[in-house]
Scaffold this motif. Structure first.
Motif, PDB file in Angstrom:
ATOM      1  N   LEU A   4      -2.494   4.559   8.593  1.00 59.12           N
ATOM      2  CA  LEU A   4      -3.465   5.641   8.778  1.00 59.12           C
ATOM      3  C   LEU A   4      -3.198   6.384  10.093  1.00 59.12           C
ATOM      4  N   CYS A  43       8.811  -1.844   4.576  1.00 60.70           N
ATOM      5  CA  CYS A  43       8.020  -0.642   4.841  1.00 60.70           C
ATOM      6  C   CYS A  43       8.912   0.599   4.874  1.00 60.70           C
ATOM      7  N   ILE A  72       0.248   5.222   0.916  1.00 57.44           N
ATOM      8  CA  ILE A  72      -0.712   6.187   1.464  1.00 57.44           C
ATOM      9  C   ILE A  72      -0.044   7.557   1.490  1.00 57.44           C
ATOM     10  N   ASP A 118       2.612  -2.759   4.295  1.00 57.47           N
ATOM     11  CA  ASP A 118       1.593  -3.807   4.136  1.00 57.47           C
ATOM     12  C   ASP A 118       0.477  -3.600   5.155  1.00 57.47           C
ATOM     13  N   GLU A 119       0.723  -2.677   6.093  1.00 57.31           N
ATOM     14  CA  GLU A 119      -0.214  -2.522   7.226  1.00 57.31           C
ATOM     15  C   GLU A 119      -0.977  -1.203   7.113  1.00 57.31           C
ATOM     16  N   LYS A 120      -2.127  -1.282   6.475  1.00 56.45           N
ATOM     17  CA  LYS A 120      -2.903  -0.074   6.186  1.00 56.45           C
ATOM     18  C   LYS A 120      -3.353   0.652   7.463  1.00 56.45           C
ATOM     19  N   THR A 121      -3.773  -0.122   8.463  1.00 59.42           N
ATOM     20  CA  THR A 121      -4.297   0.515   9.683  1.00 59.42           C
ATOM     21  C   THR A 121      -3.209   1.326  10.379  1.00 59.42           C
ATOM     22  N   TYR A 143       0.828  -1.220   0.000  1.00 62.51           N
ATOM     23  CA  TYR A 143       0.000   0.000   0.000  1.00 62.51           C
ATOM     24  C   TYR A 143       0.850   1.253   0.000  1.00 62.51           C
TER      25      TYR A 143
END
Ligand code: URA
Length: 430
Positions: free
Chosen positions: A402, A372, A332, A396-399, A330
């Motif tokens: 955010l 990451c 962001i 890889d860790e969207k939460t 991901y």
């Protein structure tokens, strides 16, 4: 001897003897002194410091905790570089093969990430299969064959630094001038060098925030090295900005390969050439930056990096195909809230956010996520428009991303008045 009494002695600001320092280092290395006591001792040193004699004794005890190379039979100048640590500092990945491609032998013992700063070993470990735990025989064999080896401290090589470094990382005892000097110089003297170039970082992303303290650290390391017969030069460089465009282990490997292909960002290349020129000088080569640029242009430096990866068991396909490296799925974007000039970047917190994202350690045994990191689009002094992307979070860790996206707001200070760009190379000390 009783470790409690020695901790107490240092806590009360008294001077330790040579024998007491030897006992502490040996005891910790051999497991007789547990982590909790040594951590307390490190904290006492953090607050009370060491005088020069204690620092030298501490450094020498660390140096002799393991084996010391004898590289006399390698018929090339043996020169290395070490950084005091920063954010986005992937210089070693570019510089070591670059200088080795100029005919210099580079026996580089590096460390893992320390505090908020990244470590060369963690970056190299992002390359699938790459081994950083070389034994002395393999290390030497490789130096003879290809003139470069990049590995970590082992039970044989700088074992005391290996344990103390890992403990300092997680006990907030890194930012101490004598501890940093002893850690760096003990590792480097174990390499049997002819010359050493130090990159002493200054600023919010460094362990030394002020020029004066960075210079003090540089002078101490130069003195310790010179006393042991090794020529040492220190370059003092800015760490108020992250170095290069990427922060995060695998992302920095890609950026380093790009640099070796001639496509590195300006700040990374400027520092690489400055440090490289000093390394060449120590080796008696006067051609300097021009010679280094030729080695990048001809592809020799990249080829040397490929050889290094191959010799240490890594997957050489990463040179041409970055999909063989771990990379978060991901992306962001964090965008600027308003237009203006970047006045400040809290580079320490940026490094800490990488740890929070999974790219660094909170506990000694933590595994890290090599794929990451951050892509940073602006540096201090740059203009940014409202809504423009300042940082891309790659994970890889969207939460988690955010949450971090919200925290990035505290990292950048934007002013409506123009701000000066930072000078990267601040001084050279000999
Ligand atoms: N690099 C090291 O090897 N040791 C330190 O203490 C800091 C940076």
């Amino acid at each position: 001897m009783n470790p409690v009494l020695l901790i107490r002695k240092k806590r009360n600001g008294e001077k330790l003897t040579h024998a007491e320092i030897d006992y502490l280092i040996r005891g910790y290395k051999d497991g007789e002194i547990p982590d909790y006591q040594f951590a307390a001792f490190l904290m006492a040193v953090y607050f009370q410091g060491f005088d020069f004699e204690e620092t030298k004794d501490f450094m020498e005890a660390m140096l002799h905790s393991g084996k010391v190379f004898n590289l006399k039979d390698i018929n090339k100048p043996k020169i290395d570089k070490h950084s005091t640590g920063g954010v986005g500092d992937k210089v070693s990945l570019v510089l070591a093969p670059l200088v080795a491609s100029c005919g210099i032998c580079v026996p580089m013992i590096s460390g893992r990430g320390l505090g908020h700063t990244g470590g060369t070993l963690d970056k190299l470990s992002a390359i699938p299969g790459f081994r950083t735990d070389l034994g002395i025989r393999q290390f030497k064999r490789q130096l003879k064959k290809i003139g470069i080896a990049m590995a970590g401290q082992t039970p044989e090589l700088a074992p005391a630094d290996r344990k103390i470094y890992a403990l300092r990382d997680v006990t907030a005892t890194v930012e101490s001038i004598p501890l940093i000097a002893a850690s760096i110089i003990s590792k480097k003297l174990a390499e049997d060098l002819d010359g050493l170039v130090l990159d002493v970082k200054i600023g919010s992303g460094a362990f030394m925030q002020e020029f004066k303290r960075a210079k003090k650290l540089a002078r101490l390391m130069i003195y310790l090295g010179n006393q042991a017969g090794t020529r040492v030069i220190a370059v003092l460089s800015d760490m108020d900005n992250p170095l290069g465009d990427y922060i995060g282990n695998s992302l920095e490997v890609i950026e380093a390969i790009e640099a070796l292909k001639g496509r590195g960002p300006d700040d990374l290349m400027e520092l690489t050439y400055t440090l490289g020129t000093q390394m060449l000088k120590l080796a008696g080569i006067k051609k300097g930056k021009r010679f280094l640029k030729e080695k990048i242009k001809s592809g020799s430096a990249l080829k040397k990096f490929q050889e290094l990866i191959q010799y240490q068991g890594g997957d050489i396909r990463i040179i041409d195909d970055y999909t063989h490296l771990p990379r978060g799925r991901y992306q962001i974007k964090f965008r600027a809230d308003n237009s203006g000039y970047i006045k400040k970047i809290d580079n320490f917190q940026l490094g800490m956010l990488l740890t929070k994202l999974g790219g660094g350690r909170i506990h000694k045994e933590d595994a890290i996520d090599p794929g990451c990191g951050f892509q940073v689009f602006k540096k201090i002094g740059d203009f940014v428009k409202k809504g423009e992307c300042l940082v891309k979070i790659i994970t890889d860790e969207k939460t988690k991303a955010l949450i971090i996206k919200k925290e990035l707001r505290q990292i950048f200070s934007i002013s409506n008045r123009p701000c000066r760009h930072k000078r990267l190379v601040r001084a050279v000390v000999r």
